[in-house]
Write an enzyme that holds these catalytic residues in place. Structure first.
Site, PDB file in Angstrom:
ATOM      1  N   TYR A  56       1.002  -1.252  -0.028  1.00  0.00           N
ATOM      2  CA  TYR A  56       0.286  -0.074   0.002  1.00  0.00           C
ATOM      3  C   TYR A  56       0.291   1.208  -0.390  1.00  0.00           C
ATOM      4  O   TYR A  56       2.161   1.141   0.442  1.00  0.00           O
ATOM      5  CB  TYR A  56      -0.910  -0.182   0.932  1.00  0.00           C
ATOM      6  CG  TYR A  56      -1.724  -0.650   0.869  1.00  0.00           C
ATOM      7  CD1 TYR A  56      -1.929  -2.508  -0.004  1.00  0.00           C
ATOM      8  CD2 TYR A  56      -2.806  -1.140   2.281  1.00  0.00           C
ATOM      9  CE1 TYR A  56      -3.694  -2.533  -0.140  1.00  0.00           C
ATOM     10  CE2 TYR A  56      -4.137  -1.728   2.119  1.00  0.00           C
ATOM     11  CZ  TYR A  56      -4.197  -2.785   0.868  1.00  0.00           C
ATOM     12  OH  TYR A  56      -6.043  -3.457   1.125  1.00  0.00           O
ATOM     13  N   GLY A  57       0.453   2.145  -1.167  1.00  0.00           N
ATOM     14  CA  GLY A  57       1.587   3.117  -0.945  1.00  0.00           C
ATOM     15  C   GLY A  57       1.890   3.341  -2.408  1.00  0.00           C
ATOM     16  O   GLY A  57       2.692   2.476  -2.596  1.00  0.00           O
TER      17      GLY A  57
END
Length: 326
Positions: A56-57
């Site tokens: 995530y990111g």
């Protein structure tokens, strides 16, 4: 050997996919104070499960969601702190194929979080394209549990056939599967109605986590065929799905008005009534407050039946995750 009692799972969690994702959710660092307030509000109201992933990111912000959760967790002072459960999904990247690679990945997540991961999950199964890769990865998950580096092990996007095989494999090492996470909502009943995953999970003592319980926002009632629609991929998808879900939205609206709740709250409550743990995302205090309003009450049998019927008649269903196995 760890005991499962240490893992506390609430009726609803919070998904943090948007925390660090610029591409789909338009994240930028000015949102961090608001996200801290979201975290505090959730925990204070008993929403103590936070679902994240080491992928995530976007771009240089990779791992951002875990870093933020680590910081928020450290800075939180208030009730339910002892029940906070941070669940991380480790990506089955092509370069990860040994058991050591999973242990190393989980230790990297723990470093970003500033604490051990509570619930480690396999982000997706490689059964659809590289079944051989999964052997080492699953051994790595079991190693993490045996070494006391995590309190529980979970899976994500697994179908019944694969789940049975994995459960048997891990059970041989005395490692229970605590949770299975699938895309489940009024727009995506497939994992339960067609794959029969809820019955199998009940049989195996596994708790089903429902991700995307609001269908990427389609079930909030905020969007209509007339627009405006979100930019990019979501907008394209919404354009295809909205015309076929008029009766479902009508049904949701009716139940919401009768209950004096919002359509989002009804959609989330439906997931809870189906004995799953929904993990709606929240980027603002307003969204978090709205999600929390899905707790503390329950739809009745006839309302659930009406919603089930409307869900079954949706024209174009939500696109399934490409990694979802049979």
């Amino acid at each position: 050997m760890q005991t499962l009692q240490k893992l506390s799972l609430p009726n609803m969690g919070c998904g943090t996919w948007a925390w660090g994702n610029q591409l789909l959710w338009g994240y930028d660092e000015s949102m961090d104070d608001q996200l801290q307030a979201v975290f505090n509000l959730c925990v204070n109201n008993g929403v103590t499960l936070f679902d994240t992933g080491d992928s995530y990111g976007t771009g240089k912000l990779n791992g951002r969601s875990e870093l933020l959760l680590g910081r928020f967790n450290r800075e939180y002072i208030g009730s339910n702190k002892e029940n906070i459960c941070i669940a991380t999904k480790l990506a089955a990247y092509p370069w990860r194929w040994t058991r050591q690679s999973m242990v190393k990945a989980c230790k990297s997540s723990a470093k970003r979080l500033g604490k051990n991961v509570d619930l480690v999950q396999m982000h997706w199964s490689t059964a659809n394209y590289a079944p051989w890769q999964e052997v080492g990865l699953l051994d790595g998950l079991a190693d993490l549990y045996e070494q006391g580096l995590v309190k529980g092990v979970g899976l994500s996007n697994y179908g019944p056939k694969r789940l049975k095989q994995v459960q048997k494999k891990l059970a041989e090492r005395g490692v229970p599967i605590t949770t299975l996470q699938v895309q489940y909502s009024l727009l995506s009943t497939y994992p339960v109605t067609q794959l029969g995953l809820k019955d199998l999970c009940d049989e195996l003592g596994i708790k089903l986590i429902a991700y995307s319980p609001l269908g990427l926002g389609l079930l909030t009632g905020k969007y209509s065929e007339q627009g405006p629609l979100p930019k990019g991929i979501r907008g394209l998808l919404f354009r295809q799905i909205l015309p076929g879900m008029r009766s479902l939205l009508g049904c949701l609206r009716e139940v919401a008005q009768f209950r004096n709740k919002t359509m989002s709250q009804v959609a989330i409550n439906w997931c809870i009534c189906k004995e799953t743990i929904p993990i709606p995302g929240a980027k603002s205090v307003e969204q978090a407050r709205e999600n929390i309003g899905a707790l503390g009450w329950q739809l009745n049998v006839s309302e659930i039946a009406e919603l089930d019927k409307a869900a079954a008649n949706v024209g174009k269903k939500m696109v399934q995750n490409i990694f979802q196995t049979k």
